[in-house]
Design an enzyme around this catalytic site. Sequence first.
Site: not given
Ligand code: FAD
Length: 286
Positions: A16, A50, A77, A107-109, A166, A177
């Site tokens: 990455e 961001a 990503h 989703r993003g942080d 997903k 992670q």
């Molecule tokens: P989600 O899958 O949407 O999950 C987020 C939270 O919501 C979790 O607690 C989950 O349990 C809950 N949830 C999921 N789906 C639902 C639903 N349908 N209804 C209710 N609750 C739900 N961030 C960036 O900004 N840029 C990047 O390039 C980036 N790269 C990453 C690469 C990897 C390998 C990883 C592991 C993370 C990366 N991140 C990145 C960070 C990531 O965006 C954050 O961890 C973010 O907070 C969650 O993203 P997610 O896609 O896992 O979210």
Amino acid sequence: MKAASIFETKPVFSFEVFPPKPDVPIENIFRTLGELRELHPDFISVTYGAGGSVPGASTAEICETIQEQHGIPAIAHLPCINETRESVLEKLAQFRARHVENILALRGDRNPNVEPKHDFSHADDLITFIRENSADGEFDIAAACYPEGHPESTDLDTDIRYVKQKVDAGASHLISQLFYSNRDFYSFREKLAAAGVSVPVEAGIMPVTSKKSIERMVSLCGASIPNRLAKLLARYANDAASLKAAGLEYAIEQILDLQENCVDGIHLYTMNNPDVARYITEAVRA
Ligand code: FAD
């Protein structure tokens, strides 16, 4: 090449990288990619942040360079929390134009200083949207997963139910992670299987290279520090070179153990540091 097809033949070893920040010369990322190429990763994923990037080195542009100049599959990503449907459609158009066919849908942080757009609440919404707005099989979509549970989730079982959502929406593989206890990863893998998630799961490995880097990572993603690593951090608290050496050996041991335990793949967070990537890759791919 679609990333999912790589998992059909072998355990995957991927890297990455992140686009350069505006204050870093653009040449750095291209030099880094040139050095990473020599290590023959199965794919390289490119983050999207961001914080912005220098013109000419966006996530899509870097993916195109990885593929066209280095002949390595790339994954872009795509976090959706600050996107609208229209802006995601624009991004998909950019990916098409640059022949990027692999997306890590995220989703993003949450940023307390930025009001999120409301078109996408979670990564599964984005996966569904991409599937609905692309030709069958046009994009291969990966998703993130969290061996210790996502920091916002109430418990690991609930988080895993959303990971399954997903996959059901169309994610063909998962990238984890970072974590420092393989035991957590193995237990997570068993829980995923019990929940009916059968797609490949890559283990995300972030080598400890400095006290500052691990403190930052732990505060960002909440990874726990096992006793053995905590002891190393304490022993070398005032000796940066020894701490880095111990951190690299720790990552190598983690990877070797994961490989012995039939991991689907290793995703190395390179932090754009080709020397670290080389040291680790040469140790684990011998
Ligand atoms: P989600 O899958 O949407 O999950 C987020 C939270 O919501 C979790 O607690 C989950 O349990 C809950 N949830 C999921 N789906 C639902 C639903 N349908 N209804 C209710 N609750 C739900 N961030 C960036 O900004 N840029 C990047 O390039 C980036 N790269 C990453 C690469 C990897 C390998 C990883 C592991 C993370 C990366 N991140 C990145 C960070 C990531 O965006 C954050 O961890 C973010 O907070 C969650 O993203 P997610 O896609 O896992 O979210």
